[in-house]
Design a protein around this motif. Structure first.
Motif, PDB file in Angstrom:
ATOM      1  N   ARG A 138       0.796  -1.225   0.000  1.00 40.84           N
ATOM      2  CA  ARG A 138       0.000   0.000   0.000  1.00 40.84           C
ATOM      3  C   ARG A 138       0.827   1.273   0.000  1.00 40.84           C
ATOM      4  N   VAL A 139       2.061   1.219   0.474  1.00 44.29           N
ATOM      5  CA  VAL A 139       2.878   2.444   0.481  1.00 44.29           C
ATOM      6  C   VAL A 139       3.466   2.720  -0.894  1.00 44.29           C
ATOM      7  N   GLY A 140       3.311   1.771  -1.816  1.00 42.00           N
ATOM      8  CA  GLY A 140       3.786   1.989  -3.182  1.00 42.00           C
ATOM      9  C   GLY A 140       2.716   2.644  -4.032  1.00 42.00           C
ATOM     10  N   ALA A 141       2.864   2.531  -5.339  1.00 43.25           N
ATOM     11  CA  ALA A 141       1.888   3.127  -6.260  1.00 43.25           C
ATOM     12  C   ALA A 141       0.537   2.437  -6.097  1.00 43.25           C
ATOM     13  N   TRP A 142      -0.503   3.247  -5.919  1.00 41.65           N
ATOM     14  CA  TRP A 142      -1.856   2.705  -5.712  1.00 41.65           C
ATOM     15  C   TRP A 142      -2.865   3.529  -6.494  1.00 41.65           C
ATOM     16  N   PRO A 143      -3.866   2.936  -7.130  1.00 39.87           N
ATOM     17  CA  PRO A 143      -4.138   1.497  -7.168  1.00 39.87           C
ATOM     18  C   PRO A 143      -3.240   0.766  -8.152  1.00 39.87           C
ATOM     19  N   PRO A 144      -3.092  -0.543  -7.979  1.00 40.40           N
ATOM     20  CA  PRO A 144      -2.293  -1.318  -8.926  1.00 40.40           C
ATOM     21  C   PRO A 144      -2.988  -1.408 -10.272  1.00 40.40           C
ATOM     22  N   GLU A 145      -2.274  -1.947 -11.245  1.00 39.25           N
ATOM     23  CA  GLU A 145      -2.796  -1.990 -12.610  1.00 39.25           C
ATOM     24  C   GLU A 145      -4.067  -2.836 -12.709  1.00 39.25           C
ATOM     25  N   HIS A 146      -4.104  -3.961 -12.017  1.00 36.00           N
ATOM     26  CA  HIS A 146      -5.272  -4.849 -12.077  1.00 36.00           C
ATOM     27  C   HIS A 146      -5.872  -4.944 -10.678  1.00 36.00           C
ATOM     28  N   LEU A 147      -6.934  -4.182 -10.450  1.00 36.75           N
ATOM     29  CA  LEU A 147      -7.593  -4.176  -9.146  1.00 36.75           C
ATOM     30  C   LEU A 147      -9.072  -4.487  -9.335  1.00 36.75           C
ATOM     31  N   PRO A 148      -9.485  -5.738  -9.103  1.00 31.48           N
ATOM     32  CA  PRO A 148     -10.904  -6.087  -9.245  1.00 31.48           C
ATOM     33  C   PRO A 148     -11.712  -5.497  -8.098  1.00 31.48           C
ATOM     34  N   SER A 149     -13.013  -5.531  -8.234  1.00 30.48           N
ATOM     35  CA  SER A 149     -13.906  -5.065  -7.173  1.00 30.48           C
ATOM     36  C   SER A 149     -13.997  -6.158  -6.105  1.00 30.48           C
ATOM     37  N   LEU A 150     -13.311  -5.947  -4.991  1.00 29.08           N
ATOM     38  CA  LEU A 150     -13.244  -6.974  -3.948  1.00 29.08           C
ATOM     39  C   LEU A 150     -14.414  -6.896  -2.975  1.00 29.08           C
ATOM     40  N   LEU A 151     -14.860  -5.678  -2.677  1.00 29.72           N
ATOM     41  CA  LEU A 151     -15.912  -5.507  -1.677  1.00 29.72           C
ATOM     42  C   LEU A 151     -17.274  -5.565  -2.351  1.00 29.72           C
ATOM     43  N   GLY A 152     -18.016  -6.649  -2.089  1.00 31.31           N
ATOM     44  CA  GLY A 152     -19.345  -6.816  -2.673  1.00 31.31           C
ATOM     45  C   GLY A 152     -20.283  -7.510  -1.719  1.00 31.31           C
ATOM     46  N   SER A 153     -21.443  -7.860  -2.207  1.00 29.78           N
ATOM     47  CA  SER A 153     -22.468  -8.468  -1.358  1.00 29.78           C
ATOM     48  C   SER A 153     -22.027  -9.822  -0.800  1.00 29.78           C
ATOM     49  N   LEU A 154     -21.231 -10.574  -1.588  1.00 28.90           N
ATOM     50  CA  LEU A 154     -20.792 -11.891  -1.123  1.00 28.90           C
ATOM     51  C   LEU A 154     -19.920 -11.771   0.120  1.00 28.90           C
ATOM     52  N   VAL A 155     -19.026 -10.793   0.142  1.00 32.82           N
ATOM     53  CA  VAL A 155     -18.155 -10.587   1.297  1.00 32.82           C
ATOM     54  C   VAL A 155     -18.984 -10.179   2.513  1.00 32.82           C
ATOM     55  N   ILE A 156     -19.971  -9.322   2.293  1.00 36.54           N
ATOM     56  CA  ILE A 156     -20.826  -8.883   3.400  1.00 36.54           C
ATOM     57  C   ILE A 156     -21.617 -10.059   3.966  1.00 36.54           C
ATOM     58  N   ILE A 157     -22.164 -10.895   3.092  1.00 34.84           N
ATOM     59  CA  ILE A 157     -22.931 -12.062   3.541  1.00 34.84           C
ATOM     60  C   ILE A 157     -22.023 -13.037   4.286  1.00 34.84           C
TER      61      ILE A 157
END
Length: 272
Positions: free
Chosen positions: A119-138
Motif C-alpha cells: 500500500r505504500v507503493g503506487a496505488w491502485p495497482p494496474e489490475h484491481l478487481p472489485s473486492l468488496l461486494g455483497s458476497l463478502v458482506i454475507i
C-alpha cells in the motif's frame, strides 16, 4: 516377592495404557502436509521446471491427506473411545490454545505487514478487481453469526439445556461450512470472471495469501467443531466437562476476529 510382582504388574498396565494412545493417523497427516507445501513451493518457484498440473495436484492431494489425517486422528482420540479423552488438566489445555493463538497472531501479522508494504507503493495497482461486494458482506455476517451460535450453545450446555446446545452447535457447523462455500465461490469469480490470480502482481499474492491462510484456519475450525458436535451427539459433554468446547470456542472467536480485521484492511482498504 508378591509386592514386587504387583508393582511390575502396575507398571506394565501403565505402559499398556500409554501405548494405547498410539495412532497411525499422524503419518498420513504429515505426508499430506509435506505434499501440500511441496506443491505450493513448485507452483511459485518451479513453474519452468514442471508442468503446472503437478503442483496443483500435489496441493489438492496434500490438503486432502492433511485434513483426512487430522480428522482420523481426532476421531480415534476423542470420538471412537471417549474414555481416552477424559484425562488432562483443563487449565493447561486452555493455556495451550491461548499460546497457539498468540503464535498465530505473528503468522497473520506477517501477511498484513506484506500488504502494508504494497500500500505504500503506487496505488491502485494496474489490475484491481472489485473486492468488496455483497458476497463478502454475507460471508462476514455468517461468520459473525457463527460466533454467537457457538457462544450461546456453550451457555446452553452450562445451563443443562442439551437440546439447545446440540441445535446451536449444529448451526455453528453449518454456518462454517457455508462460509467456506462462499469463499470458494468468491475465488471462482475472481479467477474465472476477473482473471485475478496469485500471479496477478504482488496484490494477487497478498490477497490470496491472506484469505487462503484464513480459509485454512476456518477449515480447521470447522473440523474442530465437527468433532465437538460428533462428541456432543454421543453425550460426551456436561457443564462440568466442557474443556473441548471452551478451547474450540477460543479458536473460532479468534478466526472470526481475524476475518473482520482482514475485511476492514484488505477488502475495504483496497477500495480506498
Amino acid at each position: 516377592m508378591a509386592e514386587a510382582t504387583e508393582v511390575a504388574s502396575e507398571h506394565a498396565g501403565d505402559e499398556e495404557e500409554e501405548h494405547a494412545h498410539e495412532s497411525r493417523w499422524p503419518l498420513p497427516a504429515a505426508i499430506g502436509a509435506g505434499a501440500l507445501y511441496l506443491g505450493a513451493g513448485l507452483y511459485f518457484m518451479g513453474q519452468n521446471l514442471v508442468p503446472s498440473v503437478i503442483p496443483v495436484a500435489l496441493v489438492a492431494v496434500g490438503a486432502l491427506g492433511l485434513l483426512g489425517g487430522l480428522a482420523g486422528w481426532a476421531n480415534e482420540a476423542f470420538i471412537a473411545d471417549y474414555r481416552r479423552s477424559h484425562g488432562g488438566d483443563s487449565g493447561v489445555l486452555r493455556m495451550g490454545m491461548i499460546l497457539f493463538l498468540v503464535s498465530d497472531v505473528a503468522t497473520f501479522s506477517a501477511g498484513f505487514v506484506y500488504y502494508a508494504f504494497i500500500r505504500v507503493g503506487a496505488w491502485p495497482p494496474e489490475h484491481l478487481p472489485s473486492l468488496l461486494g455483497s458476497l463478502v458482506i454475507i460471508n462476514t455476517a455468517l461468520l459473525v453469526a457463527s460466533s454467537f451460535t457457538l457462544h450461546y450453545g456453550h451457555e446452553a450446555l452450562e445451563s443443562g439445556n442439551r437440546r439447545r446446545f446440540l441445535g446451536l452447535m449444529g448451526a455453528t457447523l453449518l454456518l462454517g461450512v457455508v462460509f467456506l462455500g462462499g469463499q470458494a465461490y468468491e475465488y471462482y469469480e475472481l479467477l474465472v470472471a476477473e482473471g485475478f490470480t496469485l500471479s496477478t502482481g504482488i496484490l494477487g499474492s497478498a490477497f490470496f495469501g491472506l484469505t487462503g491462510l484464513h480459509g485454512l484456519h476456518v477449515a480447521l475450525g470447522v473440523l474442530l467443531i465437527g468433532i465437538a458436535f460428533g462428541r456432543a451427539l454421543k453425550g460426551h459433554y456436561s457443564a462440568e466437562r466442557d474443556t473441548a468446547i471452551q478451547t474450540t470456542s477460543l479458536y473460532w472467536h479468534f478466526v472470526d476476529a481475524v476475518w473482520i480485521f482482514l475485511v476492514l484492511v484488505l477488502y475495504v482498504g483496497a477500495s480506498i
